[in-house]
Design an enzyme around this catalytic site. Structure first.
Site, PDB file in Angstrom:
ATOM      1  N   GLU A 150      -5.491  -8.286   3.755  1.00  0.00           N
ATOM      2  CA  GLU A 150      -4.929  -9.373   4.566  1.00  0.00           C
ATOM      3  C   GLU A 150      -6.028 -10.164   5.266  1.00  0.00           C
ATOM      4  OE1 GLU A 150      -2.265 -10.148   8.538  1.00  0.00           O
ATOM      5  OE2 GLU A 150      -1.784  -8.355   7.352  1.00  0.00           O
ATOM      6  N   HIS A 173       0.826  -1.202   0.000  1.00  0.00           N
ATOM      7  CA  HIS A 173       0.000   0.000   0.000  1.00  0.00           C
ATOM      8  C   HIS A 173       0.871   1.266   0.000  1.00  0.00           C
ATOM      9  CE1 HIS A 173      -3.754  -2.309   1.569  1.00  0.00           C
ATOM     10  NE2 HIS A 173      -3.693  -2.265   0.250  1.00  0.00           N
ATOM     11  N   SER A 212      -2.821   2.190   4.119  1.00  0.00           N
ATOM     12  CA  SER A 212      -1.835   1.303   4.740  1.00  0.00           C
ATOM     13  C   SER A 212      -2.180   1.145   6.213  1.00  0.00           C
ATOM     14  CB  SER A 212      -0.425   1.888   4.586  1.00  0.00           C
ATOM     15  OG  SER A 212       0.482   1.253   5.454  1.00  0.00           O
ATOM     16  N   SER A 213      -2.602  -0.052   6.603  1.00  0.00           N
ATOM     17  CA  SER A 213      -3.024  -0.288   7.980  1.00  0.00           C
ATOM     18  C   SER A 213      -1.931   0.044   8.977  1.00  0.00           C
ATOM     19  CB  SER A 213      -3.461  -1.752   8.157  1.00  0.00           C
ATOM     20  OG  SER A 213      -3.773  -2.031   9.504  1.00  0.00           O
TER      21      SER A 213
END
EC number: 1.17.7.4
Length: 319
Positions: free
Chosen positions: A135, A49, A232-233
């Site tokens: 994910e 990401h 983006s986690s």
């Protein structure tokens, strides 16, 4: 005429920051596939990401798609992203006789194997994670529908409906907030005392280290800048952790051009970190942008040294 001196600004650089071993491996898989097979090399979903990374790979010959049906049967490779994919994706690729390379982070693959182990032992799996994240989609897709329940918060634990008479286990997305996850795990263990924990913490070393580093920086900083993408986690978690652990303000930018340095006016000390999918070049851009307005003095604040390296897939061995 004298030029006014720039105000001094101390920048605390969180360490570790930026690329992790899984991200580095995934990018190298795409680059090596292009080198060996020529362009185009198709990539299902963003390989990681970060738009800078994606656009850099596009210039080299990567073509990013969301689904396999966007890929022509031209014999060129397709790479699965670092986030992992449901089992249905490689199955569909095999059915179409596509040549595919799996860039799933090995630590995500470990979570997949653990999910399969619990299912084989007859346990119902509770997955702590964020709905819709690639994910999470990939991990839930390792098992048949209904075999996994997603848990996103402490509040959801009380509302969980689990199969009667079935033993339980839990695992986690690898890029979560360490502190938030600990609270959810505690709630699960209180409600389900016999629930089985992972053999090893499922939150990856890189996520843990970057959050520990940003905590060390946030305790001393008047603002923390996180270099990373909004999808983006692990980058979003860094911003949240900074705010919770002492920083009065935390902002996220994808690269130096996005930063308005006037936001730092009047501050003496700030922190800078980067998510696991952001290259160091983007941190350097942010520092250069700050240097246009301030006399920047950098101080490394390192809480861990990482030496993890993941090998490329066997099909690319020797690269």
């Amino acid at each position: 005429m004298t030029v006014a001196a720039k105000p001094r600004l101390t920048v605390l650089l969180a360490g570790p920051r930026g690329f992790c071993a899984g991200v580095d491996r995934a990018i190298k898989i795409v680059e090596e596939a292009i080198r060996r097979h020529g362009a185009p090399v198709y990539v299902r979903h963003e390989i990681v990401h970060n738009r800078f990374v994606v656009e850099s790979l596009e210039k080299k010959g990567a073509v990013f798609v969301e689904e396999l049906d966007e890929i022509p049967a031209d014999g060129q490779p397709v790479v699965f992203s670092a986030h992992g994919v449901p089992k249905s994706v490689p199955a569909a690729a095999s059915e179409r006789q596509l040549y595919f390379l799996d860039a799933t982070c090995p630590l995500v693959s470990k979570v997949h194997r653990e999910a399969e182990r619990h299912f084989a032992a007859g346990r119902h799996l509770l997955l702590i994670g964020h709905a819709g994240h690639p994910e999470v989609v990939g991990t839930m897709g390792q098992l048949p529908p209904g075999a996994v329940s997603l848990v996103q918060s402490v509040e959801e634990v009380a509302r969980l409906v689990v199969p009667q008479g079935q033993t339980l286990a839990y695992t986690t997305q690898t890029t979560l907030s360490v502190d938030d996850t600990a609270e959810i795990v505690a709630a699960l263990q209180t409600r389900f005392p016999g629930i089985e924990a992972p053999v090893k913490d499922s939150i990856c070393y890189a996520t843990t280290n970057r959050q520990a580093a940003v905590k060390a920086v946030a305790a001393r900083a008047e603002m923390v800048i996180v270099v990373g993408a909004p999808n983006s986690s692990n980058s979003v978690r860094l911003r949240e952790v900074a705010l919770r652990t002492g920083a009065p303000r935390s902002i996220m930018v994808q690269r130096g051009a996005e930063l308005d340095p006037s936001l730092v006016d009047g501050l003496a000390t700030i922190g800078v970190t980067a998510g696991a999918s952001a290259p160091e070049l983007l941190v350097e851009e942010v520092l250069a942008k700050l240097a246009e307005r301030f006399d920047v003095v950098c101080e490394e604040v390192t809480v861990a040294v990482e030496d993890v390296i993941f090998r490329l897939p066997r099909a690319l061995a020797g690269a």
